[in-house]
Design a protein around this motif. Structure first.
Motif, short mmCIF file in Angstrom:
data_model
loop_
_atom_site.label_atom_id
_atom_site.label_comp_id
_atom_site.label_asym_id
_atom_site.label_seq_id
_atom_site.Cartn_x
_atom_site.Cartn_y
_atom_site.Cartn_z
N GLY A 62 0.75 -1.25 0.00
CA GLY A 62 0.00 0.00 0.00
C GLY A 62 0.78 1.29 0.00
N LYS A 63 2.09 1.28 -0.24
CA LYS A 63 2.85 2.53 -0.23
C LYS A 63 2.58 3.31 -1.51
N GLY A 64 2.37 4.59 -1.38
CA GLY A 64 2.07 5.42 -2.55
C GLY A 64 0.57 5.63 -2.68
N GLU A 65 0.20 6.38 -3.71
CA GLU A 65 -1.22 6.70 -3.90
C GLU A 65 -1.68 6.20 -5.27
N LEU A 66 -2.86 5.59 -5.27
CA LEU A 66 -3.46 5.11 -6.52
C LEU A 66 -4.66 5.98 -6.84
N LYS A 67 -4.62 6.64 -8.00
CA LYS A 67 -5.73 7.52 -8.40
C LYS A 67 -6.63 6.83 -9.43
N ALA A 68 -6.04 5.93 -10.22
CA ALA A 68 -6.78 5.29 -11.30
C ALA A 68 -7.65 4.15 -10.77
N LYS A 69 -8.81 3.99 -11.42
CA LYS A 69 -9.71 2.87 -11.10
C LYS A 69 -9.18 1.66 -11.84
N ALA A 70 -8.66 0.67 -11.07
CA ALA A 70 -8.05 -0.50 -11.69
C ALA A 70 -8.44 -1.76 -10.94
N SER A 71 -8.55 -2.85 -11.69
CA SER A 71 -8.81 -4.15 -11.06
C SER A 71 -7.52 -4.98 -11.10
N PHE A 72 -7.16 -5.54 -9.96
CA PHE A 72 -5.92 -6.30 -9.83
C PHE A 72 -6.22 -7.78 -9.67
N GLU A 73 -5.40 -8.61 -10.30
CA GLU A 73 -5.43 -10.06 -10.10
C GLU A 73 -4.03 -10.45 -9.67
N VAL A 74 -3.83 -10.49 -8.34
CA VAL A 74 -2.49 -10.73 -7.79
C VAL A 74 -2.54 -11.90 -6.81
N HIS A 75 -1.35 -12.38 -6.43
CA HIS A 75 -1.26 -13.51 -5.51
C HIS A 75 -1.71 -13.12 -4.11
N GLY A 76 -1.36 -11.91 -3.68
CA GLY A 76 -1.75 -11.43 -2.36
C GLY A 76 -1.70 -9.92 -2.31
N ALA A 77 -2.32 -9.35 -1.28
CA ALA A 77 -2.32 -7.90 -1.13
C ALA A 77 -2.44 -7.55 0.35
N SER A 78 -1.76 -6.49 0.77
CA SER A 78 -1.87 -6.04 2.16
C SER A 78 -3.22 -5.34 2.35
N LYS A 79 -3.63 -5.22 3.61
CA LYS A 79 -4.93 -4.60 3.92
C LYS A 79 -4.96 -3.15 3.43
N SER A 80 -3.84 -2.43 3.65
CA SER A 80 -3.79 -1.02 3.23
C SER A 80 -3.88 -0.89 1.71
N ALA A 81 -3.29 -1.86 0.98
CA ALA A 81 -3.35 -1.82 -0.49
C ALA A 81 -4.78 -2.06 -0.97
N VAL A 82 -5.47 -3.03 -0.36
CA VAL A 82 -6.85 -3.34 -0.74
C VAL A 82 -7.74 -2.13 -0.47
N GLU A 83 -7.55 -1.49 0.68
CA GLU A 83 -8.35 -0.30 1.03
C GLU A 83 -8.13 0.83 0.03
N ALA A 84 -6.86 1.05 -0.34
CA ALA A 84 -6.52 2.14 -1.26
C ALA A 84 -7.11 1.89 -2.65
N VAL A 85 -7.06 0.62 -3.11
CA VAL A 85 -7.60 0.27 -4.43
C VAL A 85 -9.12 0.44 -4.44
N GLU A 86 -9.77 -0.02 -3.38
CA GLU A 86 -11.23 0.10 -3.30
C GLU A 86 -11.67 1.55 -3.14
N LYS A 87 -10.85 2.35 -2.47
CA LYS A 87 -11.13 3.78 -2.31
C LYS A 87 -11.09 4.48 -3.68
N ALA A 88 -10.18 4.02 -4.55
CA ALA A 88 -10.06 4.59 -5.89
C ALA A 88 -11.13 4.05 -6.84
N GLY A 89 -11.90 3.09 -6.35
CA GLY A 89 -12.99 2.55 -7.17
C GLY A 89 -12.65 1.25 -7.86
N GLY A 90 -11.51 0.68 -7.55
CA GLY A 90 -11.08 -0.57 -8.19
C GLY A 90 -11.39 -1.79 -7.34
N SER A 91 -10.84 -2.93 -7.75
CA SER A 91 -11.05 -4.17 -7.01
C SER A 91 -9.76 -4.99 -7.00
#
Length: 160
Positions: A118-147
Motif C-alpha cells: 500500500g505505499k504510494g497513492e493510486l488515483k486510477a480505477k483498476a482491477s488487480f489479479e495478484v497472488h496477495g495484497a496487504s490490507k492497506s493496499a486493498v483499502e486504497a484500491v477500493e477507495k479509488a474505485g477498483g477491485s
C-alpha cells in the motif's frame, strides 16, 4: 602522487611468519603447533568441541520455522503501479496481472506471483489479479474505485 608511490597504511598488513626453518627462527621443530596429535596435523577442525560435553550449539533449542516450499513473490507498491499507468505503460481498463506488470516493466520477471503493497497513492480505477495484497493496499484500491482479486484466497477456496 604516482601509481608506484601508493602504499598501504602503516600496520595494515602483517608479514607472514615462515615456520619450520630451524630452531633459531623461534618457529622451528613443531612450528608453534605444540606436541603431537590431531591439532598438530593439517586440515583439522574441532570447532565447537567441548571435550565430550554436549556443545553449546547443540544444547540450545531450535527456533523458528522454515517453510519447505516458500513462495518467492514480487512486492509491488501502489505508487509504482500509478506511475506506470501515468506513463502509459499500463492500461487501467484491463485487469492488472503479473504478465501485465512484467510487460510494463514494473517487475523484472514473474517469479511465483505478485504481492500488492500500500505505499504510494493510486488515483486510477483498476482491477488487480495478484497472488496477495496487504490490507492497506486493498483499502486504497477500493477507495479509488477498483477491485483486488487475490489468487491465493481463490486457490484455498477451490481446495476446500
Amino acid at each position: 602522487m604516482k601509481l608506484h608511490e601508493i602504499r598501504d597504511n602503516a600496520g595494515a598488513t602483517k608479514s607472514r611468519i615462515r615456520v619450520g626453518r630451524g630452531i633459531g627462527s623461534g618457529k622451528g621443530k613443531q612450528s608453534g603447533r605444540g606436541g603431537k596429535g590431531q591439532t598438530a596435523r593439517s586440515g583439522v577442525r574441532i570447532k565447537g568441541f567441548e571435550g565430550g560435553q554436549m556443545p553449546l550449539h547443540r544444547r540450545l533449542p531450535k527456533r523458528g520455522f522454515n517453510p519447505p516450499a516458500p513462495l518467492d513473490l514480487n512486492e509491488v507498491n501502489l505508487g509504482r503501479v500509478q506511475s506506470a499507468i501515468d506513463a502509459g505503460r499500463l492500461d487501467a481498463a484491463k485487469p492488472i496481472t503479473v504478465e501485465a506488470l512484467v510487460a510494463a516493466g514494473v517487475v523484472a520477471r514473474a517469479r511465483d506471483g505478485v504481492k500488492l503493497l500500500g505505499k504510494g497513492e493510486l488515483k486510477a480505477k483498476a482491477s488487480f489479479e495478484v497472488h496477495g495484497a496487504s490490507k492497506s493496499a486493498v483499502e486504497a484500491v477500493e477507495k479509488a474505485g477498483g477491485s483486488v482479486k487475490t489468487l491465493k484466497a481463490e486457490a484455498a477456496a477451490a481446495a476446500s
